[in-house]
Design a protein around this motif. Structure first.
Motif, short mmCIF file in Angstrom:
data_model
loop_
_atom_site.label_atom_id
_atom_site.label_comp_id
_atom_site.label_asym_id
_atom_site.label_seq_id
_atom_site.Cartn_x
_atom_site.Cartn_y
_atom_site.Cartn_z
N ALA A 42 25.75 -21.78 -28.54
CA ALA A 42 25.17 -23.22 -28.29
C ALA A 42 24.08 -23.06 -29.61
O ALA A 42 23.44 -24.07 -30.19
N LYS A 44 21.49 -20.24 -29.41
CA LYS A 44 20.37 -19.97 -29.21
C LYS A 44 20.10 -18.27 -30.33
O LYS A 44 19.09 -18.76 -30.07
N GLN A 87 20.53 -9.31 -27.90
CA GLN A 87 21.01 -9.16 -27.54
C GLN A 87 21.72 -7.75 -27.13
O GLN A 87 21.90 -7.25 -26.24
N HIS A 201 20.88 -16.83 -19.11
CA HIS A 201 22.24 -17.39 -18.18
C HIS A 201 21.52 -17.79 -16.89
O HIS A 201 22.49 -18.47 -16.39
N1 LIG Z 1 27.24 -14.58 -38.79
C1 LIG Z 1 27.77 -15.75 -38.05
N2 LIG Z 1 28.79 -15.77 -39.14
C2 LIG Z 1 29.44 -16.94 -38.39
N3 LIG Z 1 29.83 -18.27 -37.48
C3 LIG Z 1 28.48 -17.75 -36.50
C4 LIG Z 1 27.75 -16.35 -37.38
N4 LIG Z 1 26.72 -16.32 -36.11
C5 LIG Z 1 27.12 -17.41 -35.09
N5 LIG Z 1 28.01 -18.08 -35.45
C6 LIG Z 1 28.39 -18.77 -34.31
O1 LIG Z 1 27.55 -20.02 -34.50
C7 LIG Z 1 27.20 -20.53 -33.05
C8 LIG Z 1 26.24 -20.47 -32.51
O2 LIG Z 1 26.39 -18.93 -32.06
P1 LIG Z 1 25.03 -18.04 -31.87
O3 LIG Z 1 25.14 -16.66 -31.67
O4 LIG Z 1 23.39 -19.01 -31.98
O5 LIG Z 1 25.38 -18.74 -29.63
P2 LIG Z 1 24.31 -18.11 -29.02
O6 LIG Z 1 24.23 -19.93 -27.89
O7 LIG Z 1 23.07 -17.40 -28.84
O8 LIG Z 1 25.53 -17.92 -28.23
P3 LIG Z 1 25.59 -16.83 -26.67
O9 LIG Z 1 25.09 -17.17 -25.23
O10 LIG Z 1 27.26 -16.70 -26.01
O11 LIG Z 1 24.76 -15.36 -26.74
C9 LIG Z 1 29.21 -20.36 -32.47
O12 LIG Z 1 29.77 -21.15 -32.67
C10 LIG Z 1 29.21 -18.79 -33.48
O13 LIG Z 1 30.59 -18.45 -33.37
#
Ligand SMILES: Nc1ncnc2c1ncn2[C@@H]1O[C@H](COP(=O)(O)OP(=O)(O)OP(=O)(O)O)[C@@H](O)[C@H]1O
Ligand SMILES: [Mg+2]
Length: 353
Positions: A42, A44, A87, A201
């Motif tokens: 999402a 975060k 994380q 979560h």
């Molecule tokens: N360094 C990066 N390069 C390319 N895409 C990225 C990168 N970091 C995150 N993303 C993409 O950005 C989107 C958001 O990722 P993010 O890690 O912020 O999600 P999250 O809400 O923390 O998820 P989770 O609950 O799995 O930790 C995802 O589609 C992820 O694949």
């Protein structure tokens, strides 16, 4: 009126052409615990990485104590008092606890010598403050449990005089008892006026610890509510975009054929012999205390861990997987607890232990 501790306005971020944050607003007050929720992906972690200087935003404004700021790296954010506990923890295993606590911040004395005794005393005081007084500051950090390593990270945040603490899924690897200890520390920090962004979560703990709940969906804030006005149903609906009606169980299907039969499975150490059957459509819960062999049992079935004896039958055929790749090919997928060390495509390279 005093400005909030942190104010994020209209922040956007893309990775290549993939827009992962869209016009995001987020405020955190002094002594406020804000839970940031959303499904996997999402945005975060991306959002909090921008707050803590680990990533740069494409557009939008971040204000810290009312002043517009651009942190070029995490060191600048840390200097301002923004401490992000990731994380995946960043403890350096080969260093002692006290070296981890003061790495990069401890000043050597007049002759360039570090006063180890003073360092030890300071470390012990910090650890005691976060309820981890039992940890010997001289101990090698790699020997600590995950929960203890996390306490060291929080003690490190105290040493750096944190004003905003970002905790990205801090309880994912903790037992309920350890999570409770963490919450006590969060509440103590809150009383001192530290703002906290808490990603989790686990809705129960979110409702127990947060003052406000912000939900992100596909990079957009879909709700921002005081915890008193939020409900589990509302939060889940906001996170998923669907009304949650519980797991839909197909009871007829759950009485279907046996898809997995495990017999006398043992690893020759502390798992087994274990046996059970799983029917089509069934959800089987494996319960046990930490250390009881839950993970090891699943790893045996998924071909990650070498069994000493027993069989695993998939739809009647004996299919004790040779390795994780073979298990995958036979239709057994595993989502491991530690996604960085053992998750994703690395699974293919997993070897039997
Ligand atoms: N360094 C990066 N390069 C390319 N895409 C990225 C990168 N970091 C995150 N993303 C993409 O950005 C989107 C958001 O990722 P993010 O890690 O912020 O999600 P999250 O809400 O923390 O998820 P989770 O609950 O799995 O930790 C995802 O589609 C992820 O694949
Ligand atoms: Mg994340």
């Amino acid at each position: 009126m005093t400005p909030p501790l942190l104010s994020v306005q209209g922040v956007a971020k893309s990775f290549d052409r993939n827009r992962v944050l869209n016009d995001v607003n987020l405020e955190v007050g002094r002594g406020e615990v804000v839970a940031l929720l959303g499904e996997n992906g999402a945005g975060k972690s991306t959002l909090v990485n921008i707050v803590s200087g680990a990533l740069q935003r494409d557009s939008g404004v971040v204000r810290w104590n009312g002043q517009e700021v651009v942190f070029r790296d995490t060191a600048e954010a840390i200097a301002a008092g923004i401490i992000h506990i990731h994380q995946e923890l960043s403890i350096i295993s080969s260093l002692s606890v006290m070296e981890n606590l003061f790495i990069g911040t401890y000043e050597a004395g007049r002759f360039g010598v570090i006063d180890r005794k003073a360092l030890r005393t300071k470390s012990a005081a910090l650890l005691a403050e976060v309820g981890a007084g039992h940890i010997d500051p001289r101990m090698e950090a790699g020997r600590l449990s995950t929960a203890e390593q996390q306490m060291v990270e929080i003690a490190k945040a105290l040493a750096r005089d944190a004003k905003l603490l970002v905790l990205d899924e801090p309880t994912a690897a903790l037992t309920p008892h350890e999570a409770e200890a963490l919450f006590r520390v969060v509440r103590m920090l809150q009383e001192r006026g530290v703002g906290v962004i808490f990603i989790s979560h686990q809705l129960e703990e979110v409702f127990a610890i947060a003052d406000r709940i912000v939900v992100l969906r596909d990079g957009t804030v879909v709700s921002d509510l005081p915890v008193k006005e939020a409900s589990r149903e509302r939060v889940i609906a906001d996170m998923t975009g669907r009304i949650f009606q519980g797991f839909s169980r197909n009871h007829e299907a759950a009485h279907g054929d046996v898809v997995l039969a495990v017999e006398d499975l043992a690893d020759g150490r502390h798992v087994g012999p274990v046996g059970f059957t799983l029917r089509r459509g069934e959800i089987l819960g494996v319960f046990g205390l930490v250390g009881s062999g839950r993970t090891e049992l699943i790893e045996l079935i998924a071909g990650v861990r070498k069994p000493a004896s027993g069989t695993v039958r998939r739809e009647g055929k004996v299919a004790l997987p040779a390795d994780a790749r073979a298990a995958w090919a036979s239709g057994i997928a595993i989502l491991p607890e530690g996604r960085r060390p053992t998750g994703s495509c690395r699974t293919c390279r997993w070897r039997r232990t």
